[in-house]
Structures are given as C-alpha cells and as structure tokens.
Design an enzyme around this catalytic site. Structure first.
Site, PDB file in Angstrom:
ATOM      1  N   GLN A 226     -26.165  13.046  15.559  1.00 19.02           N
ATOM      2  CA  GLN A 226     -25.400  11.816  15.766  1.00 19.02           C
ATOM      3  C   GLN A 226     -25.817  10.699  14.819  1.00 19.02           C
ATOM      4  O   GLN A 226     -25.126   9.691  14.728  1.00 19.02           O
ATOM      5  CB  GLN A 226     -25.551  11.351  17.222  1.00 19.02           C
TER       6      GLN A 226
ATOM      7  N   GLU B 109     -18.359   5.289  27.406  1.00 13.73           N
ATOM      8  CA  GLU B 109     -19.377   5.398  28.444  1.00 13.73           C
ATOM      9  C   GLU B 109     -19.054   4.624  29.727  1.00 13.73           C
ATOM     10  O   GLU B 109     -19.302   5.135  30.829  1.00 13.73           O
ATOM     11  CB  GLU B 109     -20.729   4.930  27.890  1.00 13.73           C
TER      12      GLU B 109
END
Length: 604
Positions: free
Chosen positions: A50, A559
């Site tokens: 990532q 999220e």
C-alpha cells in the site's frame, strides 16, 4: 473530576465489562512480490504494498543499497485493508535478497494459511467502565479503562490507540469523561492497522455503554442516544466533543442525517411492528437498532504528474495505489473534467478512453506516503486537478485562437512543430504537489469529520441461535461525490466487512505458543451470501455541507461506514434480550451484553 461525576450521579453502573475480538484483513490476494536485479547493481521490486516507499526503505536497508538503486512499483492490489502497509515489507525484502543473491528474477507469494498465521489484524479489546447517569438517560460521567492485546512487537498497532482516542466520544455530550488505553505485549503475531483502526472499537464500546444505560432504565436506546447528542452552539462557534475535538458547526450533519433517516424508515411504526411480531412469536424474535457514527479524517498534500502526448492521449501518474476502491476511476474522471475546460461545450467532456493511469513508482513519484485512511482518493484527485490546471493555463491561448473549431486533437496538434511531432512548443507535462489547501487545521493538512447513521432489523431463532439480517437502511454524508456508484460500493463493502466482525470473524490463537489456528476459511469465517441483509438500502446525503469548496469536495467513504455495522450487533442483542425474557421467571433478567462476534453459539 470524572470519579466525582460518576459517584454523584443519581444512578450508576460500576465494574461493567465488554470485549471485542481481533479481525483479520482477509484480502483476496495474499502477500506477494516479484524482484529482479538491474544493470547498475540495483533491484526492481514489484510489490503488493500500500506504500511503495516502505518497501524501498526495507530493501535498501537489507541490501545496503542507496534508495536510488531500489526501484519499487505497484500497479494494483487484490485488497489491502491496512494489511499491506507494513507486512508487505517482509515478503518484498526476502524476494529482493533472493533475486540479488541468485542474479535471477524471483517471485514469492505466501499461501493463505501462512499469510493469516504470520500477520495479525486488529487488536483484541477489553473494556471495563463505570458510568453515572440520571433517570432520563443523560450520561453525567463515564470512566473507561481499555486494554488492547497486541503482538510480540508493536508494528503500527498504535493506530488502534489513536483511533479509539479520536472516536470514543462519538457524537455524545458527556460532561465528564476519562478514557485510559493500555496496550499489552503478548506472544502473538504483530498487529497492524486494519480498516477503520481503533475507530470501529471506539464505536462499539461507546454504544455498548449507551445500550447498558438504556437497559437499566427500560428505555429505547434511541431515546438515550438522542438525549446525549451534541448540540450545536447557537452562536455558530466550533462544536467541541466530550474529549475536546473541535468540529465546524456548519459541517455537523448528524442532526439532519438522524432526522431524515428516522422519517424515511418511519421509525416509530417499525418499532411497533417489531413489538407486535415479538408478542405473537415465542421462538422467533426480532430486534431493531438505530446508531449514529462519527469519523475524524486528516488529509495532507501529495504529488501528481500529467502528460499530454502527441496523439492526444494523456498519462497520469498519481500518488495512490488502486486496491479496488475506485481510485483510478476517480483520478481519470478528475483529469477529464479539468482538461475539458479547454474545449467548447459541444466538445465536452474529454473522452476518458484517452486517459491512462501509470504504475506507482519510486522513480517517477517518490515520497507520496501510503494509500490508506480513506483520504488517498481525494488527495490524488486534488493533486491531479492542480497538475491539469497548469496544463490548461499553458494551453488556454491556443484554445482561444482555435475558437469554436477547437477539438482536442486540433488543440494538441497546434502545440507541436509541423512534421516534428515529438517536439512540443509548449510544456505538455505538469507536476503539482498539493491538497485541500483551503483547510489547514492540523500540521498534517486539512481535518474534517464524517457522519452517518444506520437502522438494522434482524431476526433470531431462540432455540437454535440462527440469525438473519432482514434489512439495513443507511444514510451517509459523502460530501460532493465524484462518483456516486463507486462511493456507494465503498459504503456497501465497508458495512459488510464490519458485519463480518459483528457476526462471525474472530482471530484465535493457541494459549501456549501464540500460534494462530484460525488461519484459513475452514476456521475463520468471513460473511457469506446468507449473511447479506435481505434488503440493503444505502443513500448518500443530498446537499451535504461541504468541508471544502471546489470540484474535489467528496468526503471519505472507505472506512467510516464500517462503524455503522454495529447496528447489526445491537439489533441482535435486542432480539436476544426479547428471547431471554420468555425464558426467565416472571420475565426478569439481568443485563447481559452480546459481544462480537454474534455467532449462533453466542446468541444461544
């Protein structure tokens, strides 16, 4: 004085306990990397990571190479959720060392069982609390002691601590509140950031307290929530949470979300229908839960490079890693929108088929941090917008000269010398480094807060513990979304990942040696088709109060919706409570929280 506030309250609950399990990332693609030596003594590493800089640092350290000789690139990941922030370093470094040692290309992919055994997810959480409140359900004092069971070394599990600290007060005005967070070192694989690190723990823990207070008073938890909501200051000054976090009052969309969702679902009628069902059915019980959520976001500045080629095609190097979150789609849309400003209305928009996103590369765009925290898409889009803005400014005169006859290809051709197509007369490559420049609330960039609410209805079988999620209605503030389809998909995915934690997911390890034995789907159960709500209604708030002006006014959605899955857990708790009433003498029962995961066995 929190202790005095609790002691002085008309009603108190002392020494209550609540637990939350660990959750694995369970990405589709396991940790993997490919490495090959390069001619200058360096190494090229293609890593499922990532943040490419983290692999560059790790490989450089292991091989004693300058960063200029460690080229790391990534095209896309098969899922990450935080599990490929730091854990990917181990695999990438081993692959690079093997490639340099053998002088050959090396590919290393960890199998699923090993991947799940070596990489810890969220930290297990245990909370003990004392709470003081009045007969109306207003919380007057709350003292929370939270212990996180971490791994053999910290990794970046501290993100659970910061997430809990930032989210534990939610949208509640608690006049006296104290939160103590301890991290215990254990003989376990190292934990790391997992989608919504700490924030999902905070959400469930504070709502568990609200549920307990409501149960003690015999009130609908929604009533207790509403009586404790933050109230915007009449003078329009900043709203301050119980633990001191400031939020702009104009952006506090929670009251509107709550009101609109209750009206949309006809909440009072839904409650009455559930009560009627429970009265008429002894062995089947239903439960409802309506919960709010708050999620604090921090954004920063990143870089991007946009190049217009001689044939009119466009390449975009952006700072994010595509992991299925639709980042590349949004970047392409943003570039097309900005570059279309050069064209007459009849020629707009610029076809997105002309635009290609490039691999993330430490040689092309170093120092761009990692992709995570739900804000990379908006930062990448803003950086691309700024780079395109420079190109638009440089080509504006040529577009005006062409007038109504301006087409994209004609405009591009006008910036190259005749018969020398590779020699541009105007700079057609632009670099920009920026972010949400209008908002500089913290040293790290702009800060804003995201809000949402969800109502879940569930049904359980009292005899078997079988449970079904009948419906979920969710309203989420996503700002001015760049791509509603992508963002709704992100809301759905986040909610379902959270549901997995609420219903079935739990990392378990051997008590003697700490070895994880839930290292495959044989023992570790992610949500299946049967777990998906029969009805799932997701809407984005219309005419959202924007946190920043301009075309990139979307808010994080990767999220925050995860937190709203807690409504499923508390709906199951309500249904189980109804089932328990008929099994206790005279219907009396002691409050017993239903902790995640709400498996069939735990419900029974």
């Amino acid at each position: 004085d929190v202790a005095a506030a609790v002691a002085g309250a008309p009603l108190t609950i002392r020494g209550a306990r609540y637990t939350m399990p660990s959750q694995s990332h369970m990405y589709m693609e396991p940790q993997s990397a490919v490495a090959q030596p390069e001619e200058d003594g360096g190494v090229l590493v293609t890593s499922a990571v990532q943040g490419i800089e983290s692999v560059q640092w790790a490989v450089g350290k292991a091989l004693n190479l300058q960063h200029s000789k460690v080229h790391v690139k990534t095209r896309r990941l098969g899922g990450g959720f935080g599990g490929k922030l730091t854990h990917a370093q181990k695999v990438a470094t081993a692959t690079a060392v093997a490639a340099v040692k053998t002088g050959r290309q090396v590919r290393f992919a960890v199998n699923r069982n090993v991947d799940m055994a070596m990489n810890g997810g969220r930290t297990d959480t245990v909370m003990e609390y004392d709470v003081g409140f009045d007969s109306q359900g207003r919380i007057l004092g709350l003292d929370m002691r939270i212990t996180l069971r971490a791994g053999a070394y910290p990794d970046i599990s501290f993100t659970d601590v910061t997430g809990i600290k930032g989210g534990i007060d939610s949208v509640y005005a608690i006049p006296a509140m104290r939160v103590e967070i301890l991290m215990a070192r254990c003989n376990l694989p190292p934990n790391t950031a997992t989608r919504g690190p700490g924030e999902i723990n905070a959400q469930v823990l504070i709502e568990a307290v609200v549920e307990h207070v409501a149960a003690q008073l015999g009130l609908d938890p929604v009533v207790v929530r509403e009586r404790n909501f933050l109230v915007p200051p009449a003078d329009g000054s900043d709203l301050v949470s119980a633990l001191g976090t400031k939020m702009r009052t104009a952006e506090y969309s929670m009251p509107r979300i709550w009101k609109e969702l209750k009206e949309k679902v006809n909440y009072d009628a839904r409650v009455a229908r559930v009560q009627e069902f429970n009265h008429n059915n002894r062995w089947k019980k239903r439960g409802l839960s309506l919960v709010p959520a708050k999620y604090g976001m921090n954004t920063g500045k990143r870089g991007a490079i946009v190049s217009i080629l001689a044939d009119g095609s466009v390449t975009v190097a952006h700072p994010g890693v595509e992991m299925g979150q639709g980042l590349a789609t949004k970047v392409i849309q943003t570039a097309a929108y900005e570059l279309s400003k050069l064209l007459p209305e009849s020629q707009r928009p610029l076809p997105v088929s002309l635009i290609k996103t490039l691999d993330n590369s430490t040689e092309l765009l170093p120092h761009n941090s990692f992709t995570g925290g739900s804000t990379t898409s908006e930062q990448a889009c803003e950086a691309v917008r700024l780079a395109c803005g420079k190109l638009v400014e440089g080509m504006r005169a040529g577009a005006e000269k062409l007038g109504d006859k301006c087409t994209w290809q004609a405009l591009v051709d006008s910036h190259f010398l005749p018969f020398v197509g590779f020699f541009a007369t105007t700079p057609l490559t632009a670099f920009a480094h920026g972010g949400l420049s209008e908002r500089q609330d913290t040293p790290f960039g702009a800060r804003y807060t995201v809000f949402g609410a969800a109502l879940s209805e569930v049904e359980i079988d009292v005899l078997t513990g079988d449970r079904q999620v009948l419906s979920v209605d969710l309203l989420f503030d996503c700002g001015r979304t760049i791509n509603p389809a992508v963002d709704i998909g992100q809301v759905e995915g986040a909610f379902m990942m959270g549901m997995g934690m609420m219903l079935s997911e739990h990392v378990e390890a051997d008590e003697q040696d700490g070895a994880v034995y839930t290292n495959s789907t044989w023992r570790y159960k992610v949500p299946g088709v049967y777990c998906i709500p029969h009805t799932l209604n997701i809407e984005l708030l219309k005419d959202s109060p924007l946190h920043v002006q301009g075309p990139v006014g979307s808010k994080a959605c990767g999220e925050p919706p995860l937190l709203l899955s807690s409504s499923v857990l508390f709906a199951l708790q309500a249904a189980a409570g109804e089932g328990a009433k008929g099994l206790q003498p005279h219907g009396k029962q002691q409050y017993a929280p239903l902790c995640a995961p709400a498996t069939v066995e735990n419900i029974k």
